[in-house]
Design an enzyme around this catalytic site. Structure first.
Site, PDB file in Angstrom:
ATOM      1  N   LYS A   1       0.838  -1.200   0.000  1.00 15.45           N
ATOM      2  CA  LYS A   1       0.000   0.000   0.000  1.00 15.45           C
ATOM      3  C   LYS A   1       0.877   1.255   0.000  1.00 15.45           C
ATOM      4  O   LYS A   1       0.597   2.219  -0.716  1.00 15.45           O
ATOM      5  CB  LYS A   1      -0.951  -0.022   1.211  1.00 15.45           C
ATOM      6  CG  LYS A   1      -2.043  -1.062   1.062  1.00 15.45           C
ATOM      7  CD  LYS A   1      -2.874  -1.288   2.327  1.00 15.45           C
ATOM      8  CE  LYS A   1      -3.874  -2.425   2.084  1.00 15.45           C
ATOM      9  NZ  LYS A   1      -4.720  -2.742   3.244  1.00 15.45           N
TER      10      LYS A   1
ATOM     11  N   GLN B   1      -4.663  -1.456   9.353  1.00 16.09           N
ATOM     12  CA  GLN B   1      -4.631  -2.797   8.768  1.00 16.09           C
ATOM     13  C   GLN B   1      -5.291  -3.804   9.707  1.00 16.09           C
ATOM     14  O   GLN B   1      -4.992  -3.841  10.901  1.00 16.09           O
ATOM     15  CB  GLN B   1      -3.171  -3.192   8.468  1.00 16.09           C
ATOM     16  CG  GLN B   1      -3.026  -4.489   7.700  1.00 16.09           C
ATOM     17  CD  GLN B   1      -3.646  -4.447   6.302  1.00 16.09           C
ATOM     18  OE1 GLN B   1      -3.669  -3.408   5.658  1.00 16.09           O
ATOM     19  NE2 GLN B   1      -4.164  -5.562   5.840  1.00 16.09           N
TER      20      GLN B   1
ATOM     21  N   ASP C   1     -11.118   3.083   3.840  1.00 14.50           N
ATOM     22  CA  ASP C   1     -11.358   1.636   3.774  1.00 14.50           C
ATOM     23  C   ASP C   1     -12.848   1.329   3.645  1.00 14.50           C
ATOM     24  O   ASP C   1     -13.218   0.205   3.297  1.00 14.50           O
ATOM     25  CB  ASP C   1     -10.835   0.964   5.050  1.00 14.50           C
ATOM     26  CG  ASP C   1      -9.630   0.074   4.790  1.00 14.50           C
ATOM     27  OD1 ASP C   1      -9.463  -0.387   3.650  1.00 14.50           O
ATOM     28  OD2 ASP C   1      -8.862  -0.151   5.745  1.00 14.50           O
TER      29      ASP C   1
HETATM   30  N1  GUN Z   1      -7.303  -6.785   5.934  1.00 14.04           N
HETATM   31  C1  GUN Z   1      -7.713  -7.523   4.869  1.00 14.04           C
HETATM   32  N2  GUN Z   1      -8.210  -6.731   3.917  1.00 14.04           N
HETATM   33  C2  GUN Z   1      -8.111  -5.473   4.372  1.00 14.04           C
HETATM   34  C3  GUN Z   1      -8.457  -4.214   3.813  1.00 14.04           C
HETATM   35  O1  GUN Z   1      -8.996  -4.065   2.704  1.00 14.04           O
HETATM   36  N3  GUN Z   1      -8.184  -3.139   4.594  1.00 14.04           N
HETATM   37  C4  GUN Z   1      -7.638  -3.251   5.826  1.00 14.04           C
HETATM   38  N4  GUN Z   1      -7.431  -2.149   6.524  1.00 14.04           N
HETATM   39  N5  GUN Z   1      -7.307  -4.405   6.367  1.00 14.04           N
HETATM   40  C5  GUN Z   1      -7.546  -5.503   5.633  1.00 14.04           C
END
Ligand code: GUN
Length: 301
Positions: A51, A95, A118
């Site tokens: 990311k 995350q 998100d």
């Molecule tokens: N864990 C698995 N997928 C995601 C996501 O799209 N965003 C976040 N923040 N954590 C995740």
């Protein structure tokens, strides 16, 4: 059968975001994304690294925030409050999953809906469910982009979603069912309590599978010509690989690909789109913040 190239489509989306971010930088400032990681779960570390790399490629400023797995709840919430108030931060990503007893819901609620890139805040989920504009979770948004950019319009199709998570299953079902671009499908939502899953999946024109279990969908469960979107990312031991594992989806790719008209691979399908849509959501947040700043400046003069 055509393999849907998520890497290529994601690169196209990132290039569009980069152009938008450059324009915004010249009129306002560069978009900013805070990336919060607690602990050192290897999969989470690799997602977060990807990311931050995508931010650099798109001209988005990333603000990395790292805590040990035993970070006190108050410290984490205090940092989120600080990021939430910081004007240079347009989006906040925490995350998931969070380590140990940290309460995911409490943390997600601490992020203002206008920085919820998100799309996990209940306000964002409610906006999606009720047709208001808001932030759409990145994986579901990426799935719809993949379909549209591969020439698959969900309108009028029967989409079957397997998995009812808040991150993928429920929001992708809402997106595919909503009115307008990328929607207008007839949607069936299946889950772990669905008896005889194949009875439903065999009816799908578009099959989206997000359960986190390899081999969930075999060839006998797919209608010939269906479009298959595999959201699963599962590590299976593989001594022939340097890392000791390889990634597989929830769909038995070798068995299903001859039956499907289009299918996403794992890796290289949905995964890159999730990150690309996070970049797109961050640009959207920054544009909203630019518009709000302009309105405030206009009101003051
Ligand atoms: N864990 C698995 N997928 C995601 C996501 O799209 N965003 C976040 N923040 N954590 C995740």
């Amino acid at each position: 059968m055509t393999i849907i190239d998520g890497k290529k489509i994601a690169a196209d989306v990132r290039a569009e975001v980069a152009a938008g971010a450059a324009a915004l930088r010249s009129s306002f400032r560069a978009p900013g994304l805070a990336v919060v990681l607690c602990g050192e779960d290897p999969a989470s570390v690799s997602y977060v690294t990807a990311k931050e790399r995508a931010c650099a490629e798109c001209g988005i400023v990333s603000f990395p925030v790292r805590f040990p797995a035993d970070v006190p709840r108050e410290t984490l919430l205090g940092e989120i409050a600080r990021l939430d108030a910081a004007p240079e931060v347009d989006g906040i990503l925490v995350q998931l999953p969070l380590p140990r007893d940290l309460d995911e819901r409490e943390v997600l609620l601490a992020i203002s809906p206008d920085k919820d890139v998100d799309g996990f805040h209940p306000v964002s989920a409610g906006r999606l469910a009720t047709g208001f504009d808001g932030f759409v979770p990145c994986t579901p948004a990426g799935i719809v982009e993949l379909l549209l950019r591969s020439g698959v319009d969900p309108a009028g199709k029967h989409a079957v979603v397997v998995g009812r998570s808040n991150i993928v299953g429920k929001p992708v079902a809402a997106l595919l069912a909503r009115k307008g671009r990328g929607g207008d499908a007839t949607v069936t939502l299946c889950h772990s309590a669905t008896p005889d899953l194949g009875r439903f999946t065999r009816e799908a024109d578009i099959l989206v599978v997000a359960v986190g279990r390899p081999g969930t969908i075999g060839s006998g469960m797919v209608k010939p010509g269906a479009v298959v979107i595999d959201v699963g990312v599962n590590r299976v031991p593989d001594p022939s690989k340097k890392a000791g594992f390889r990634l597989v989806g929830d769909v038995d790719f070798d068995a299903v690909s001859p039956v499907a008209s289009r299918i996403t691979p794992v890796p290289g399908g949905v995964g890159p789109m999730t990150i690309a849509m996070l970049m797109a959501n961050t640009l959207k947040a920054a544009r909203l913040h630019a518009a709000a700043a302009k309105a405030t400046a206009g009101g003051d003069s």
